[in-house]
Enzyme design. Structure first.
Site, mmCIF file in Angstrom:
data_model
loop_
_atom_site.group_PDB
_atom_site.id
_atom_site.type_symbol
_atom_site.label_atom_id
_atom_site.label_comp_id
_atom_site.label_asym_id
_atom_site.label_seq_id
_atom_site.Cartn_x
_atom_site.Cartn_y
_atom_site.Cartn_z
ATOM 1 N N HIS A 148 48.091 -1.147 52.760
ATOM 2 C CA HIS A 148 48.158 0.242 52.299
ATOM 3 C C HIS A 148 48.079 1.179 53.493
ATOM 4 O O HIS A 148 47.382 0.891 54.473
ATOM 5 C CB HIS A 148 47.000 0.519 51.323
ATOM 6 C CG HIS A 148 47.157 1.820 50.595
ATOM 7 N ND1 HIS A 148 46.800 3.022 51.150
ATOM 8 C CD2 HIS A 148 47.649 2.102 49.358
ATOM 9 C CE1 HIS A 148 47.070 3.991 50.283
ATOM 10 N NE2 HIS A 148 47.582 3.458 49.191
ATOM 11 N N GLY A 156 48.572 11.075 47.742
ATOM 12 C CA GLY A 156 47.405 11.931 47.529
ATOM 13 C C GLY A 156 47.634 13.384 47.888
ATOM 14 O O GLY A 156 46.688 14.160 47.983
ATOM 15 N N GLU A 158 46.502 3.791 54.000
ATOM 16 C CA GLU A 158 45.144 4.221 54.375
ATOM 17 C C GLU A 158 44.454 3.144 55.208
ATOM 18 O O GLU A 158 43.652 3.459 56.091
ATOM 19 C CB GLU A 158 44.346 4.571 53.107
ATOM 20 C CG GLU A 158 44.828 5.893 52.518
ATOM 21 C CD GLU A 158 44.592 6.064 51.027
ATOM 22 O OE1 GLU A 158 43.813 5.287 50.444
ATOM 23 O OE2 GLU A 158 45.225 6.966 50.443
ATOM 24 N N LYS A 197 41.444 3.104 44.967
ATOM 25 C CA LYS A 197 40.874 3.426 46.290
ATOM 26 C C LYS A 197 39.347 3.290 46.226
ATOM 27 O O LYS A 197 38.844 2.367 45.592
ATOM 28 C CB LYS A 197 41.298 4.823 46.728
ATOM 29 C CG LYS A 197 42.797 5.058 46.562
ATOM 30 C CD LYS A 197 43.266 6.304 47.211
ATOM 31 C CE LYS A 197 44.701 6.585 46.780
ATOM 32 N NZ LYS A 197 45.438 7.381 47.703
ATOM 33 N N GLU A 234 55.764 3.470 49.981
ATOM 34 C CA GLU A 234 54.875 4.614 49.796
ATOM 35 C C GLU A 234 54.986 5.547 51.000
ATOM 36 O O GLU A 234 54.340 5.310 52.029
ATOM 37 C CB GLU A 234 53.427 4.140 49.681
ATOM 38 C CG GLU A 234 53.159 3.290 48.470
ATOM 39 C CD GLU A 234 51.728 3.467 47.984
ATOM 40 O OE1 GLU A 234 51.556 3.900 46.848
ATOM 41 O OE2 GLU A 234 50.788 3.209 48.760
ATOM 42 N N ASN A 277 45.934 2.133 41.946
ATOM 43 C CA ASN A 277 45.081 1.884 43.107
ATOM 44 C C ASN A 277 43.927 2.874 43.037
ATOM 45 O O ASN A 277 44.122 4.067 43.240
ATOM 46 C CB ASN A 277 45.890 2.099 44.395
ATOM 47 C CG ASN A 277 45.005 2.061 45.627
ATOM 48 O OD1 ASN A 277 43.897 1.522 45.597
ATOM 49 N ND2 ASN A 277 45.494 2.624 46.723
ATOM 50 N N SER A 317 51.917 10.233 44.754
ATOM 51 C CA SER A 317 51.764 11.344 43.806
ATOM 52 C C SER A 317 52.574 11.165 42.523
ATOM 53 O O SER A 317 53.149 12.119 41.998
ATOM 54 C CB SER A 317 52.102 12.677 44.485
ATOM 55 O OG SER A 317 51.196 12.930 45.546
HETATM 56 C C1 PEP Z 1 48.194 5.234 46.460
HETATM 57 O O1 PEP Z 1 46.971 5.226 46.507
HETATM 58 O O2 PEP Z 1 48.830 4.238 46.812
HETATM 59 C C2 PEP Z 1 48.871 6.449 45.991
HETATM 60 C C3 PEP Z 1 50.169 6.446 45.886
HETATM 61 O O3 PEP Z 1 48.074 7.520 45.673
HETATM 62 P P1 PEP Z 1 48.514 8.844 44.859
HETATM 63 O O4 PEP Z 1 49.231 8.377 43.624
HETATM 64 O O5 PEP Z 1 47.223 9.533 44.553
HETATM 65 O O6 PEP Z 1 49.417 9.638 45.737
#
Ligand code: PEP
Length: 280
Positions: free
Chosen positions: A110, A194, A112, A16, A188, A14, A234
């Site tokens: 997601h 992040g 976010e 973003k 998630e 992803n 992460s």
């Molecule tokens: C994500 O954007 O869904 C995500 C898990 O980001 P990251 O791997 O940077 O934590």
């Protein structure tokens, strides 16, 4: 893109709000140059569909990604799409628009989007059902915040979000009928996205079991068994093996570590290692 019979492994990135069309072209040129360094069994896993790879790019980069991927076995997906096919929804994109640029996969719900743009469980359900009915491959995200986890609310939050997606019981109702074919779930935990703080493999497995347990009760055991559930938060080339080794972790959704071609390739190689080495 579709879920193979025994679920296989899905490695998804992803991006973003990173990588415009120019950076996207550069990314794929570097990825293509480095692709032959993947071990042989990766090619076999990819050819047999046991390993699938997808990148969710910014809307403006979708066309560049589709053109630049060339013959690489990398699916390209959007990071959101509206439930309506057209109309007065400023700033949104629709399924038919994605089809015009040969995009067949969408990431929905997601955290976010939920946290910063007010997306609700009901909105995520509407988007999910509509895009599935338009024959897209959909990855729908769920996950608890740190406060919810610390308050012992993880199961309750996951079940609330899942009830939003699957409000009716049965394997043939709403979005449930697409589990095992074109709908996958991504667990998630918001506190791991992040932040550099990854859920431990045990925490990931525990949450995945909660999700599968809900699906078992709401949609039936057969649907629960064939549903793919990914972990995100992460994930890096360093910790991916231990996550993919856990029962019920069918792949990963990766933000930061998917932005560089070498890092992304290392994640794909880990996916290939995991294929065939774990019980479903
Ligand atoms: C994500 O954007 O869904 C995500 C898990 O980001 P990251 O791997 O940077 O934590």
């Amino acid at each position: 893109m579709s879920v193979p019979k025994n679920r296989g492994i899905l490695i998804a990135g992803n991006w973003k709000m990173n990588h415009g069309p120019a950076e996207t072209q550069k990314f794929f040129a570097e990825l293509e140059a480095a692709w032959p360094s993947l071990p042989d069994h990766s090619g076999q896993a990819l050819a047999s569909d046991q390993l699938q790879v997808c990148l969710f790019t910014p809307t403006l980069s979708l066309q560049a990604a589709c053109a630049a991927r060339g013959k690489l076995p990398v699916h390209v997906g959007a990071q959101n799409a509206h439930w309506e096919r057209s109309g007065a929804f400023t700033g949104e994109i629709s399924g038919p628009m994605l089809r015009q640029v040969q995009v067949g996969s969408v990431l929905l719900g997601h955290s976010e989007r939920r946290q910063h743009f007010g997306e609700t469980d009901e909105g995520v359900r509407r988007r999910t059902v509509s895009l599935l009915e338009q024959e897209f491959f959909v990855m729908a995200c769920i996950g608890e915040t740190l406060a919810e986890r610390q308050g012992g609310q993880t199961r309750a939050v996951l079940e609330r979000q899942l009830s939003g997606l699957f409000p009716e019981t049965g394997s043939q109702s709403g979005a449930a009928r697409f589990l095992g074919s074109r709908l996958v779930l991504a667990y998630e935990p918001v506190w791991a996205i992040g932040t550099g703080v990854t859920a431990t493999p045990e925490q990931a497995e525990e949450a995945h079991l909660m999700v599968r347990d809900f699906l078992d009760r709401q949609c039936g055991p057969e649907t629960a068994r064939k549903s793919m559930i990914l972990y995100g938060g992460s994930v890096t080339p360093e910790n991916i093996d231990s996550l993919l080794a856990r029962e019920g972790v069918d792949g990963v959704l990766v933000g930061g570590a998917s932005l560089k071609p070498q890092g992304f390739l290392a994640l794909v190689a880990a996916g290939a290692r995991a294929v065939g080495s774990k019980p479903a």
